[in-house]
Design an enzyme around this catalytic site. Structure first.
Site, PDB file in Angstrom:
ATOM      1  N   GLU A 276      -0.107  -3.592  -4.169  1.00  0.00           N
ATOM      2  CA  GLU A 276       0.952  -2.682  -4.627  1.00  0.00           C
ATOM      3  C   GLU A 276       0.700  -2.039  -5.984  1.00  0.00           C
ATOM      4  O   GLU A 276       1.400  -2.307  -6.965  1.00  0.00           O
ATOM      5  CB  GLU A 276       2.299  -3.400  -4.668  1.00  0.00           C
TER       6      GLU A 276
ATOM      7  N   GLU B  96       3.260  -7.198   4.030  1.00  0.00           N
ATOM      8  CA  GLU B  96       4.555  -7.726   3.604  1.00  0.00           C
ATOM      9  C   GLU B  96       5.645  -6.938   4.302  1.00  0.00           C
ATOM     10  O   GLU B  96       5.539  -5.720   4.467  1.00  0.00           O
ATOM     11  CB  GLU B  96       4.802  -7.579   2.086  1.00  0.00           C
TER      12      GLU B  96
HETATM   13  C1  BGP Z   1       6.636  -6.807  -3.314  1.00  0.00           C
HETATM   14  C2  BGP Z   1       5.674  -7.698  -4.013  1.00  0.00           C
HETATM   15  C3  BGP Z   1       5.976  -9.143  -3.959  1.00  0.00           C
HETATM   16  C4  BGP Z   1       7.432  -9.506  -3.811  1.00  0.00           C
HETATM   17  C5  BGP Z   1       8.204  -8.570  -2.920  1.00  0.00           C
HETATM   18  C6  BGP Z   1       9.692  -8.730  -2.994  1.00  0.00           C
HETATM   19  O1  BGP Z   1       6.776  -5.652  -4.059  1.00  0.00           O
HETATM   20  O2  BGP Z   1       4.367  -7.526  -3.559  1.00  0.00           O
HETATM   21  O3  BGP Z   1       5.312  -9.739  -5.027  1.00  0.00           O
HETATM   22  O4  BGP Z   1       8.032  -9.867  -4.971  1.00  0.00           O
HETATM   23  O5  BGP Z   1       7.922  -7.225  -3.177  1.00  0.00           O
HETATM   24  O6  BGP Z   1      10.163  -8.085  -4.118  1.00  0.00           O
HETATM   25  P1  BGP Z   1      11.302  -8.667  -5.024  1.00  0.00           P
HETATM   26  O7  BGP Z   1      10.840 -10.039  -5.383  1.00  0.00           O
HETATM   27  O8  BGP Z   1      11.406  -7.763  -6.186  1.00  0.00           O
HETATM   28  O9  BGP Z   1      12.524  -8.661  -4.193  1.00  0.00           O
END
Ligand code: BGP
Length: 468
Positions: A161, A376
């Site tokens: 990301e 993800e």
């Molecule tokens: C993505 C990232 C993760 C994770 C996820 C959820 O952007 O790769 O590291 O954190 O999002 O995001 P958040 O924890 O802000 O809800």
């Protein structure tokens, strides 16, 4: 729509070093910018997160028991090179990842390994991170070190990301020493990170390692709020370049399409700055663009854009108070929600079809993409443990809807290799702490006990039958 996922489809859960491991400043690990930043903020600590540093083997046993044949993990750069970038490696950190990968192998769970998941070593971060070209050199050296040190890994991703890493730091101001509305630095950092990616890809291919390499982008389909309104259409294009298009062009073309460049210019003007793309760098990127084995897509939501010509006005909903988030950026637009579209407590828009639209867009615009992974996708919830279980049927519905659109994309000829839910177990969230839970496995952060949620049992059946 086909009824089944391909036989070799990967079903797994995702993690990131800093969000699971704990042991942040012990066992020889060097600092990252988050360590001091979070301590100063005092809202929540990344320590011990879900104690993966000590519990990886039992978590991998859970993966195996719940039918998963893959896991996403990341290597913490500063666990390998504590002094920032390169220099003297830390034997304990090196050994930790050998042990982790051995445990993956023993449990039949393929590790998909990311080299950089938001955790540049503190010294590099303080010196400008990827805006400083020394960091690009250091990243390539670190990548080469890992390729040589870990032949047991055959599935590599360079960055996780780049959009989040740059937007949160230079546009939204929610990350360490964050700035607001600095579009040109955001875009320059994206380009520089893509150059670092390209150099790692060339190193991997020139080294003849027997595995695959790619990059992971956080993509959101950008729809005009009102497709009949030219201002909304333009805002959607602006946000698309800012989050998706520069990175996708850099990945698969190795340079920028004229339409992309035009919007990059516009965004730079809006923040009174400029970007520099050197010819030598672009020629490296063009060579690497043909060598990516795969692209990882992190998909949570899409956006509906409205025209906006006021001052930048942002509020990050990091508490789960529904309806408090605002995103209006001068020169880009305003992110809004179309009536009837559901959102989570953190104001994330639930729009599974956006994932399909993105996959189709990539397969049409970048026919050299080879293979996609959904690296993800998932839903943050305030899960409650009641009578020894968690009813997260909402999450099941979210994942099922996204998997259905993935099946549809496969039917349309898109090559998709696997799906990793974010997240494997409940973890530490960078700007939201611990009440935003994503895992298949509920974690009691006091006792570190794991409890499978309803979604874990549901996913097990999907992974075993390859059917929804
Ligand atoms: C993505 C990232 C993760 C994770 C996820 C959820 O952007 O790769 O590291 O954190 O999002 O995001 P958040 O924890 O802000 O809800």
């Amino acid at each position: 729509t086909p009824q089944r996922f391909p036989d070799n489809f990967v079903f797994g859960g995702a993690t990131a070093a800093y969000q699971v491991e704990g042991a942040c400043q012990t066992h020889g690990k060097g600092k990252v910018a988050w360590d001091d930043y979070l301590a100063q903020q005092g809202r929540f600590s990344p320590e011990p997160a879900c104690d993966f540093y000590n519990r990886y083997d039992s978590d991998l046993e859970l993966c195996e028991r719940f039918g998963m044949n893959g896991i996403r993990v990341s290597i913490a750069w500063s666990r390998i090179f504590p002094n920032g970038g390169v220099g003297e490696p830390n034997p304990e950190g090196i050994a930790f990842y050998h042990n982790l990968f051995a445990s993956c192998r023993a449990r039949g769970v393929e590790p998909y390994v990311t080299l950089h998941h938001f955790d540049s070593p503190a010294a590099l971060y303080a010196n400008g991170d990827f805006l400083n070209r020394d960091t690009i050199d250091a990243f390539e050296a670190y990548a080469r070190f890992c390729f040589d040190e870990y032949p047991e890994v055959t599935r590599w991703f360079t960055f996780n990301e780049i959009a989040a890493a740059t937007l949160n730091r230079y546009v939204e101001g929610t990350w360490p020493q964050g700035k607001k509305g600095c579009l040109h630095e955001c875009l320059q950092a994206q380009h520089n990170m893509m150059l670092a990616h390209a150099r790692a890809v060339l190193a991997y291919k020139q080294g003849g390692y027997p595995g695959t390499i790619g990059v992971i982008h956080a993509l959101e389909y950008k729809y005009p709020y009102d497709p009949a309104c030219p201002g909304d259409v333009q805002a959607a294009k602006n946000d698309d370049v800012l989050q998706n298009r520069l990175l996708l062009d850099a990945t698969f073309r190795g340079d920028y399409a004229p339409d992309t460049l035009q919007i990059i210019d516009h965004l730079c003007q809006a923040s009174n700055g400029s970007v520099e793309f050197l010819d030598d760098d672009l020629s490296i990127m063009r060579r690497a663009a043909q060598l990516n084995d795969c692209l990882g897509i992190n998909y949570y939501q899409s956006r509906f854009l409205k025209a906006f010509d006021g001052e930048t006005d942002l509020h990050h909903n990091g508490t789960g108070d529904k309806g408090t988030g605002r995103w209006r950026v001068a020169g880009v637009g305003e992110r809004a929600v179309r009536p009837g579209v559901p959102t989570t407590d953190w104001d994330w828009i639930i729009y599974p079809k956006g994932l399909f639209d993105l996959m189709m867009d990539i397969s049409l615009c970048y026919p050299n993409y080879k293979q996609l992974f959904i690296t993800e996708n998932g839903m943050g919830r305030k899960d409650q443990l009641v009578d020894g279980t968690v009813d997260d049927s909402e999450r099941i519905a979210y994942v099922e809807d996204h998997l259905r659109w993935i099946l549809k994309a496969i039917e349309c000829g898109v090559d998709v290799g696997g799906y990793f839910m974010w997240s494997l177990q409940d973890q530490f969230s960078w700007t939201n702490g611990y009440n935003k839970r994503y895992g298949f496995f509920y974690v009691d952060f006091e006792t570190q006990q794991r409890t499978p949620k309803a979604s874990a049992y549901w996913f097990k059946r999907v992974a075993q039958t390859k059917r929804l």
